[in-house]
Design a protein around this motif. Structure first.
Motif, PDB file in Angstrom:
ATOM      1  N   MET A 115     -19.329 -10.816 -24.802  1.00 32.62           N
ATOM      2  CA  MET A 115     -20.327 -10.872 -23.729  1.00 32.62           C
ATOM      3  C   MET A 115     -20.141 -12.133 -22.884  1.00 32.62           C
ATOM      4  N   ASN A 116     -19.768 -13.207 -23.537  1.00 33.91           N
ATOM      5  CA  ASN A 116     -19.550 -14.460 -22.817  1.00 33.91           C
ATOM      6  C   ASN A 116     -18.465 -14.271 -21.744  1.00 33.91           C
ATOM      7  N   ILE A 117     -17.387 -13.596 -22.115  1.00 34.94           N
ATOM      8  CA  ILE A 117     -16.306 -13.357 -21.143  1.00 34.94           C
ATOM      9  C   ILE A 117     -16.783 -12.376 -20.068  1.00 34.94           C
ATOM     10  N   ALA A 118     -17.411 -11.259 -20.514  1.00 40.61           N
ATOM     11  CA  ALA A 118     -17.811 -10.222 -19.550  1.00 40.61           C
ATOM     12  C   ALA A 118     -18.794 -10.777 -18.520  1.00 40.61           C
ATOM     13  N   LYS A 119     -19.697 -11.658 -18.969  1.00 44.04           N
ATOM     14  CA  LYS A 119     -20.737 -12.198 -18.081  1.00 44.04           C
ATOM     15  C   LYS A 119     -20.372 -13.583 -17.536  1.00 44.04           C
ATOM     16  N   ARG A 120     -19.223 -14.081 -17.927  1.00 45.21           N
ATOM     17  CA  ARG A 120     -18.698 -15.364 -17.421  1.00 45.21           C
ATOM     18  C   ARG A 120     -19.663 -16.524 -17.681  1.00 45.21           C
ATOM     19  N   VAL A 121     -20.252 -16.510 -18.864  1.00 43.60           N
ATOM     20  CA  VAL A 121     -21.281 -17.500 -19.202  1.00 43.60           C
ATOM     21  C   VAL A 121     -20.707 -18.925 -19.197  1.00 43.60           C
ATOM     22  N   ASP A 122     -19.601 -19.127 -19.920  1.00 49.33           N
ATOM     23  CA  ASP A 122     -19.036 -20.483 -19.984  1.00 49.33           C
ATOM     24  C   ASP A 122     -18.533 -20.959 -18.622  1.00 49.33           C
ATOM     25  N   GLU A 123     -17.984 -20.023 -17.857  1.00 47.13           N
ATOM     26  CA  GLU A 123     -17.503 -20.414 -16.528  1.00 47.13           C
ATOM     27  C   GLU A 123     -18.668 -20.876 -15.653  1.00 47.13           C
ATOM     28  N   GLY A 124     -19.793 -20.172 -15.777  1.00 50.91           N
ATOM     29  CA  GLY A 124     -20.991 -20.549 -15.022  1.00 50.91           C
ATOM     30  C   GLY A 124     -21.503 -21.912 -15.459  1.00 50.91           C
ATOM     31  N   ASP A 125     -21.515 -22.132 -16.752  1.00 51.97           N
ATOM     32  CA  ASP A 125     -21.967 -23.405 -17.316  1.00 51.97           C
ATOM     33  C   ASP A 125     -21.084 -24.548 -16.779  1.00 51.97           C
ATOM     34  N   PRO A 281      -9.192 -20.745 -17.494  1.00 53.48           N
ATOM     35  CA  PRO A 281     -10.612 -20.488 -17.257  1.00 53.48           C
ATOM     36  C   PRO A 281     -11.091 -19.201 -17.925  1.00 53.48           C
ATOM     37  N   ASN A 282     -10.176 -18.251 -18.139  1.00 49.29           N
ATOM     38  CA  ASN A 282     -10.589 -16.941 -18.654  1.00 49.29           C
ATOM     39  C   ASN A 282     -10.511 -16.850 -20.183  1.00 49.29           C
ATOM     40  N   VAL A 283     -10.741 -17.993 -20.841  1.00 52.32           N
ATOM     41  CA  VAL A 283     -10.811 -17.967 -22.303  1.00 52.32           C
ATOM     42  C   VAL A 283     -12.098 -18.639 -22.771  1.00 52.32           C
ATOM     43  N   VAL A 284     -12.566 -18.198 -23.939  1.00 51.49           N
ATOM     44  CA  VAL A 284     -13.695 -18.874 -24.599  1.00 51.49           C
ATOM     45  C   VAL A 284     -13.185 -19.297 -25.969  1.00 51.49           C
ATOM     46  N   LEU A 285     -13.334 -20.563 -26.286  1.00 46.80           N
ATOM     47  CA  LEU A 285     -12.782 -21.116 -27.525  1.00 46.80           C
ATOM     48  C   LEU A 285     -13.900 -21.700 -28.377  1.00 46.80           C
ATOM     49  N   THR A 286     -13.961 -21.280 -29.633  1.00 40.91           N
ATOM     50  CA  THR A 286     -14.962 -21.851 -30.547  1.00 40.91           C
ATOM     51  C   THR A 286     -14.251 -22.286 -31.844  1.00 40.91           C
ATOM     52  N   PRO A 287     -14.810 -23.287 -32.539  1.00 42.95           N
ATOM     53  CA  PRO A 287     -14.119 -23.883 -33.683  1.00 42.95           C
ATOM     54  C   PRO A 287     -14.400 -23.215 -35.034  1.00 42.95           C
ATOM     55  N   HIS A 288     -13.947 -21.993 -35.205  1.00 44.01           N
ATOM     56  CA  HIS A 288     -14.063 -21.230 -36.462  1.00 44.01           C
ATOM     57  C   HIS A 288     -15.508 -21.301 -37.017  1.00 44.01           C
ATOM     58  N   ILE A 289     -16.435 -20.843 -36.182  1.00 36.80           N
ATOM     59  CA  ILE A 289     -17.850 -20.925 -36.565  1.00 36.80           C
ATOM     60  C   ILE A 289     -18.532 -19.551 -36.606  1.00 36.80           C
ATOM     61  N   ALA A 290     -17.738 -18.478 -36.595  1.00 37.27           N
ATOM     62  CA  ALA A 290     -18.370 -17.155 -36.546  1.00 37.27           C
ATOM     63  C   ALA A 290     -19.325 -16.932 -37.717  1.00 37.27           C
ATOM     64  N   SER A 291     -19.007 -17.497 -38.867  1.00 33.88           N
ATOM     65  CA  SER A 291     -19.899 -17.295 -40.022  1.00 33.88           C
ATOM     66  C   SER A 291     -20.873 -18.455 -40.206  1.00 33.88           C
ATOM     67  N   ALA A 292     -20.911 -19.344 -39.224  1.00 31.20           N
ATOM     68  CA  ALA A 292     -21.734 -20.551 -39.407  1.00 31.20           C
ATOM     69  C   ALA A 292     -23.204 -20.314 -39.062  1.00 31.20           C
ATOM     70  N   THR A 293     -23.841 -19.440 -39.824  1.00 28.83           N
ATOM     71  CA  THR A 293     -25.292 -19.310 -39.720  1.00 28.83           C
ATOM     72  C   THR A 293     -25.861 -19.764 -41.060  1.00 28.83           C
ATOM     73  N   GLU A 294     -27.110 -20.160 -41.024  1.00 24.54           N
ATOM     74  CA  GLU A 294     -27.728 -20.588 -42.271  1.00 24.54           C
ATOM     75  C   GLU A 294     -27.697 -19.458 -43.308  1.00 24.54           C
ATOM     76  N   GLU A 295     -27.983 -18.236 -42.812  1.00 23.82           N
ATOM     77  CA  GLU A 295     -28.040 -17.086 -43.721  1.00 23.82           C
ATOM     78  C   GLU A 295     -26.683 -16.843 -44.378  1.00 23.82           C
ATOM     79  N   ALA A 296     -25.633 -16.821 -43.548  1.00 28.72           N
ATOM     80  CA  ALA A 296     -24.299 -16.504 -44.092  1.00 28.72           C
ATOM     81  C   ALA A 296     -23.789 -17.613 -45.003  1.00 28.72           C
TER      82      ALA A 296
END
Ligand code: DGY
Length: 322
Positions: A115-125, A281-296
């Motif tokens: 969704m971030n890519i489709a809606k260009r959230v990071d680019e807007g930020d 510009p057309n990439v979103v990069l995160t630091p291996h945090i997909a499972s980083a929720t308190e629950e998980a």
């Protein structure tokens, strides 16, 4: 009672559970992974019966040789590509992991990246932070809607299945999937369509997400040839393992606008990035945090601890790998 080495402090109740079960823990309190030398030196003391390991610990022949007293490694992760499973099996060493604990967290994160890519959230930020926003503009950062688009899942296990469920119930997308085996529940419950041939899925998808384990059959599963088969408007999302995507090939494809975008939580030579990746510009990069929720992270810690508790109670841990 067993003596267990914990390679890095982990969140959640797991460590306390191990203590409550009567086990003695030694925890690496440094906020970094141990080097290979430090890890081997610690284990070669011969005082440990088990290890609670992380995906950043390389557990191979050298480690097994230096730790003959260790009979079980409980990996605090779903993935286990950091461990030489074949060698462990030969030596009768038990390896366990934590499947199911991060399914929802990783599925939600996968969709957030797309969704971030489709809606260009990071680019807007970034646009705002760069001081470029001078008022509403009808031509500014045009993205796309995902309603009625096709989402291609590569890997239809727990995480792929949960992605399909969320997309089916909430987003009105067409879902296609490829896996080494058919998942009829996914077809029945979420209207997903099986693509026996991965290339068919790649050609037809608007968004492709990867949910496979890393092994010799999935390394560079997404390579130059397959990237070239993607739609020019396609978005690729990787929350599995970095080497599943040929990072040099994807950088070149993005530089040449062969696809719309790439969102990734994992890297081929993690934590290093392929040259040019972070400049795009057309990439979103995160630091291996997909499972980083308190629950998980809590659930991972409970499962990693339970696997050890079961083993030392003489029972088979619920999740054994290999
Ligand atoms: C896993 O579990 O394998 C993830 O990559 C880290 O949570």
């Amino acid at each position: 009672m067993a003596k267990i080495f914990v390679t890095r402090h982990v969140p959640g109740p797991g460590l306390q559970m191990l203590k409550d079960a009567g086990h003695e823990l030694k925890i690496n309190e440094e906020d970094r992974p141990l080097t290979e030398e430090e890890f081997n030196a610690e284990l070669s003391s011969g005082e440990y019966d088990g290890v609670l390991s992380l995906l950043t610990d390389k557990i191979d022949v050298k480690v097994f040789d230096s730790a003959p007293s260790v009979k079980v490694f409980s990996n605090y992760a779903v993935g286990f590509n950091n461990i030489d499973i074949g060698e462990a099996k030969k030596r009768g060493i038990v390896i366990s992991n934590t499947p199911g604990t991060s399914t929802n967290a990783v599925a939600e994160f996968t969709i957030a990246l797309a969704m971030n890519i489709a809606k260009r959230v990071d680019e807007g930020d970034q646009f705002i932070r760069d001081g470029k926003y001078k008022g509403w503009n009808p031509n500014l950062l045009i993205g796309e809607e995902i309603l009625n688009k096709t989402w291609g899942l590569i890997g239809a296990g727990r995480i792929g299945g949960r992605v399909a469920e969320i997309l089916h119930k909430g987003f009105g997308m067409k879902i296609i999937y490829h896996d080494i085996k058919r998942n009829e529940d996914l077809e029945k419950d979420f209207g997903a369509e099986f693509k026996e041939n991965i290339e068919d899925l790649i050609r037809e998808s608007d968004i492709i997400s990867l949910h496979v384990l890393l092994d010799e059959t999935t390394k560079h599963l997404i390579n130059k040839e397959r990237i070239e088969m993607m739609k020019k408007t396609a978005v690729l999302v990787n929350t599995s393992r970095g080497p599943v995507v040929d990072e040099v090939a994807i950088v070149s494809a993005l530089q040449n606008k062969k696809i719309r975008g790439f969102a990734t939580d994992v890297y081929e030579l993690e934590p290093s990035l392929a040259e040019g990746l972070k400049e795009l510009p057309n990439v979103v990069l995160t630091p291996h945090i997909a499972s980083a929720t308190e629950e998980a992270r809590n659930a991972m810690s409970v499962q990693a601890a339970e696997n050890l508790i079961e083993f030392f109670a003489g029972r088979e841990p619920k999740y054994i790998v290999g």
